[in-house]
Design a protein around this motif. Structure first.
Motif, PDB file in Angstrom:
ATOM      1  N   ASN A 685       0.840  -1.209   0.000  1.00  0.00           N
ATOM      2  CA  ASN A 685       0.000   0.000   0.000  1.00  0.00           C
ATOM      3  C   ASN A 685       0.870   1.251   0.000  1.00  0.00           C
ATOM      4  O   ASN A 685       0.543   2.255  -0.644  1.00  0.00           O
ATOM      5  N   ALA A 686       1.980   1.198   0.740  1.00  0.00           N
ATOM      6  CA  ALA A 686       2.896   2.342   0.800  1.00  0.00           C
ATOM      7  C   ALA A 686       3.538   2.600  -0.561  1.00  0.00           C
ATOM      8  O   ALA A 686       3.681   3.755  -0.991  1.00  0.00           O
ATOM      9  N   ILE A 687       3.937   1.523  -1.250  1.00  0.00           N
ATOM     10  CA  ILE A 687       4.529   1.683  -2.584  1.00  0.00           C
ATOM     11  C   ILE A 687       3.533   2.350  -3.524  1.00  0.00           C
ATOM     12  O   ILE A 687       3.874   3.259  -4.289  1.00  0.00           O
ATOM     13  N   ALA A 688       2.291   1.876  -3.457  1.00  0.00           N
ATOM     14  CA  ALA A 688       1.260   2.441  -4.333  1.00  0.00           C
ATOM     15  C   ALA A 688       1.000   3.908  -4.020  1.00  0.00           C
ATOM     16  O   ALA A 688       0.678   4.705  -4.919  1.00  0.00           O
ATOM     17  N   ALA A 689       1.138   4.295  -2.749  1.00  0.00           N
ATOM     18  CA  ALA A 689       0.858   5.675  -2.348  1.00  0.00           C
ATOM     19  C   ALA A 689       2.031   6.613  -2.627  1.00  0.00           C
ATOM     20  O   ALA A 689       1.844   7.823  -2.762  1.00  0.00           O
ATOM     21  N   ALA A 690       3.246   6.082  -2.701  1.00  0.00           N
ATOM     22  CA  ALA A 690       4.447   6.910  -2.831  1.00  0.00           C
ATOM     23  C   ALA A 690       4.518   7.600  -4.191  1.00  0.00           C
ATOM     24  O   ALA A 690       4.023   7.094  -5.198  1.00  0.00           O
ATOM     25  N   THR A 691       5.173   8.739  -4.212  1.00  0.00           N
ATOM     26  CA  THR A 691       5.422   9.439  -5.466  1.00  0.00           C
ATOM     27  C   THR A 691       6.528   8.732  -6.241  1.00  0.00           C
ATOM     28  O   THR A 691       6.448   8.575  -7.458  1.00  0.00           O
ATOM     29  N   LEU A 692       7.545   8.320  -5.539  1.00  0.00           N
ATOM     30  CA  LEU A 692       8.616   7.531  -6.135  1.00  0.00           C
ATOM     31  C   LEU A 692       9.369   6.819  -5.014  1.00  0.00           C
ATOM     32  O   LEU A 692       9.242   7.160  -3.839  1.00  0.00           O
ATOM     33  N   ILE A 693      10.164   5.828  -5.399  1.00  0.00           N
ATOM     34  CA  ILE A 693      10.932   5.040  -4.423  1.00  0.00           C
ATOM     35  C   ILE A 693      12.406   5.384  -4.611  1.00  0.00           C
ATOM     36  O   ILE A 693      12.889   5.539  -5.741  1.00  0.00           O
ATOM     37  N   VAL A 694      13.115   5.516  -3.494  1.00  0.00           N
ATOM     38  CA  VAL A 694      14.523   5.890  -3.540  1.00  0.00           C
ATOM     39  C   VAL A 694      15.371   4.816  -2.871  1.00  0.00           C
ATOM     40  O   VAL A 694      14.958   4.223  -1.871  1.00  0.00           O
TER      41      VAL A 694
END
Length: 801
Positions: A685-694
């Motif tokens: 759910n967090a991945i889907a909500a994030a703007t991008l992953i770093v």
């Protein structure tokens, strides 16, 4: 027309069964059949047309064509299948000739007695084999000889490295450099596996006596040109091969006898066959012997042992000896060697007899089989469903043990946060469906201090047996850092490096002692992560059974001298990326060790609810997401500095959200949100909500978090100092990378302000992951690789289990 499902225990190109299956594929496909091949073990280059036996699905209207030679777990399929079943009988090699797999040979013989009612039709390749089946009560037996696959040795077109020698106008393909060398020699040849069954020691002694005879006649030949070549697969640590080498040394023939190993290039094998004076086949047991036919195809006379199927196959195209007495066989060879007329007649008879075993003849036999057994008088397909025989209280086929694996890893558990450990758990849970498997690990959860958290002893986790051992002492982190500063300087001693290894931990001598005591219980031992105590000491106990999954990256420990045996001794290595493999090869020059790049399979949820994550953790607006261990070694301190500086300079209201276990302290800033270690549902759910992953880590061997981000359709920003992450971005066209703060800020600006770019990169990432890392494909790669390694391992004694 129905599908022909060909099945066998081990599918290897170059042996009799492997060549026969490939010939079947060509002919049956030509006749219009759909053909599938299944095996428990098979070589990597055959996977384009072979699947693991577990993928076979009976329909009741197809054909199951089983090649029988040894006991194998897939024999249980015979009892359950309702397809029309054909036994293709290759004979069961006597157990005494196969040290290390005696049990499988004995079971193969035992099951042969019990399976007579299971097959609708039996195929034997010699009268010798057919008589064995009749003795066991088998009926409906037809005899179809094996063939010489001449197509791999010939071409209808003239090329410079070929020489026209066959009467039919074809050209035999040769290796020009090897052929030029062999032409200058007078040599004897053996082609086949180096095993007791093949009478290798007797062949060596025969050559010794023969060479002595030739040396006594210097006027007829140059003794220095008399050689013996043994062409075939052997295991370097096998007792029989070592015994053969010792005999060569005792006979003082090191310069005259060469074990070439397996030769896969047809042009090279053709050169060996064509220029040999004689081929020696003194095997104590053969159900057919294809190399004998190949030798006759090239017109090379054969000296064969008068036993089992050899006389039937050889006919009048060679010399049969009745006793395995080297001092008697040698004069027989010498007599024909000097009799030019007899020798030339034998060469002609060889070629004539080889014509009886061509693929054209086989095609005629298979057409006759299909017409006779698969069609009725009206030319209609007559095979339909068949009733499955219901066994009584005792099964017809006793349960065959699955190969047993041990997986060694420093820590293991649902709460363990680490890419290597997650990969290990994924592999263990997927391999447990195919193998008898258990994980040996410590009681530690955290890698900083190795504190014992989990209870000692056996437990079951997601269907996998886990055996835990305590860590003797927690890590003294300051002590370890001092030792690290010492060993990462040039010129450190092996002793200092060893002390560093012990201080790093996790020290669990009981785990290593258990493995040492019980290593014979396991057919293969898989070690995850090169870096830690259990792998370093465990892999050296039995390297020939060891498979290493190093998860290596460009970091100081990789260059320590103590890790040379870890990377240069194991039986095989599984890499996660090509970059990791290239790095390890550069450092340790271990290209000769069997290896494969596999990675990890992803099974992402179909439905995610990003708003639930934001609501549960009180997060609003755009945010960057970091997943993994929150530690300096992972580049997190630099990320914090870059992020906070970017916030100040850009005045963008963006947050940095951290998921994972915390090592150290966080900056006191409300823009950095630490939510801890979360369940998988919250993570996705967090991945889907994030703007991008770093991912700021300068050292990664794969990065599961990045693959999960791409699989979820999210763009990424990574540390360009890490070759693996940077190359992933280049190959996928799904992310950006930075090497300093200005680049970090520029990339972040671009990604935050351009919605279309983010969407495009995320779409590219999803395509990349779906193409390269689907769960079922990766699972099959692991199963295939493990089964190929098992095909060369002596299976352990199950009675001790």
């Amino acid at each position: 027309m129905p599908t022909v499902n060909i099945m066998t225990a081990t599918y290897i190109q170059g042996d009799a069964i492997g060549n026969w299956i490939q010939t079947q594929l060509r002919i049956l496909s030509k006749l219009g059949f759909t053909v599938k091949v299944f095996a428990d073990h098979y070589e990597p280059h055959l996977k384009s047309h072979c699947q693991h036996s577990s993928y076979y699905r009976p329909t009741g209207h197809d054909i199951l064509w089983y090649h029988y030679s040894i006991a194998s777990p897939n024999l249980r399929i015979i009892q359950r299948s309702k397809d029309f079943k054909i036994m293709d009988f290759h004979g069961v090699s006597p157990a005494e000739y196969n040290p290390g797999i005696e049990e499988l040979c004995q079971r193969g013989e035992l099951l042969l007695n019990r399976l007579s009612g299971e097959f609708d039709l039996c195929i034997a390749h010699s009268e010798y084999s057919a008589s064995l089946l009749r003795e066991k009560g088998y009926q409906h037996i037809i005899k179809i000889p094996l063939v010489v696959n001449t197509s791999r040795f010939t071409s209808p077109i003239d090329h410079s490295p070929m020489q026209q020698t066959l009467e039919d106008g074809k050209w035999t393909i040769e290796d020009p450099e090897l052929s030029s060398y062999l032409k200058r020699l007078d040599y004897l040849l053996f082609v086949g596996k180096i095993t007791p069954q093949k009478s290798i020691l007797e062949i060596l002694e025969t050559f010794y006596h023969f060479k002595k005879l030739r040396e006594s006649k210097p006027q007829t030949s140059d003794p220095s040109k008399i050689k013996l070549f043994l062409v075939g697969h052997y295991f370097p640590q096998d007792w029989y091969y070592l015994k053969a080498l010792e005999l060569v040394k005792q006979l003082k023939l090191e310069k005259d006898i060469l074990f070439t190993g397996r030769i896969s290039k047809s042009a090279q094998l053709a050169s060996f066959y064509k220029h040999a004076r004689f081929s020696l086949y003194l095997s104590k047991w053969e159900s057919f012997c294809v190399p004998l036919l190949e030798s006759m195809f090239f017109g090379t006379p054969v000296i064969g042992y008068n036993a089992t199927a050899i006389p039937e196959v050889l006919g009048d195209a060679g010399i049969l000896v009745d006793k395995l007495e080297p001092e008697v066989i040698a004069p027989t060879i010498d007599q024909v060697w000097e009799d030019s007329d007899t020798y030339q007649k034998l060469k002609i008879k060889c070629r004539e007899r080889a014509e009886l075993f061509t693929e054209k003849r086989l095609e005629e036999e298979l057409i006759r089989l299909v017409k006779t057994h698969f069609y009725n008088d009206k030319g209609t397909w007559k095979l339909g469903g068949r009733k499955i025989q219901k066994p009584g209280k005792e099964e017809i086929i006793p349960a065959l043990p699955h190969p047993r694996l041990a997986i060694i890893v420093q820590r293991y558990g649902l709460e363990v946060n680490g890419g290597s450990e997650f990969l290990c758990r994924w592999v263990a849970e997927h391999l447990s469906k195919y193998f008898d498997l258990e994980v040996l690990t410590t009681c530690a959860m955290d890698y900083n201090l190795w504190t014992n958290v989990y209870p000692e002893g056996e437990t079951l986790l997601n269907g996998v047996k886990v055996r835990r051992f305590p860590v003797e002492a927690e890590r003294n982190y300051e002590d370890f850092l001092k030792q690290s500063q010492k060993v990462f300087q040039p010129g450190t001693s092996y002793y200092d490096q060893l002390q560093w290894m012990k201080k790093q931990g996790p020290q669990s001598t009981r785990l290593v002692e258990y493995l040492q005591k019980h290593q014979d219980r396991y057919d293969l031992i898989i070690f995850f992560t090169y870096l830690y105590y259990p792998t370093y000491f465990g892999i050296q106990l039995n390297p020939d059974k060891s498979i290493l999954v190093p998860t290596a990256h460009n970091e100081p420990p990789l260059f320590l001298q103590i890790f040379e045996p870890v990377f240069r001794k194991p039986r095989a290595i599984i890499y996660l990326t090509e970059e990791e493999k290239n790095l390890v090869n550069r450092v340790f020059h271990n290209e000769g060790i069997p290896s494969e790049v596999i990675g990890i399979g992803l099974n992402l949820p179909e439905k995610v609810e990003p708003h639930l994550f934001c609501k549960q953790y009180g997060i609003e607006g755009k945010f960057l997401l970091y997943m993994g261990r929150i530690a300096k070694s992972k580049g997190c301190e630099e990320l914090f500095d870059y992020f906070l500086k970017y916030r100040r300079e850009s005045d963008r209201q963006i947050q940095l959200v951290l998921i994972g276990r915390l090592s150290g302290t966080l900056p006191q800033d409300a823009a950095i949100r630490y939510v801890g270690f979360v369940p998988d549902t919250d993570k996705y759910n967090a991945i889907a909500a994030a703007t991008l992953i770093v991912n700021p880590s300068p050292f990664e061997s794969l990065s599961i978090a990045i693959l999960e981000a791409w699989g979820s359709g999210k763009p990424v920003l990574v540390n360009g100092q890490c070759d693996v992450l940077r190359d992933h971005c280049i190959q996928s066209q799904a992310g950006l990378w930075y090497k300093n703060y200005p680049e970090f800020a520029a990339c972040l600006d671009l990604l935050l302000q351009d919605d279309n770019l983010r969407h495009h990169l995320g779409k590219q990432g999803k395509k990349y992951v779906e193409t390269r890392y689907p769960e079922d494909v990766i699972e099959k790669k692991y199963v295939d690789f493990i089964t190929r390694q098992l095909s060369g391992v002596r299976l352990t004694d199950r009675s001790a289990r």
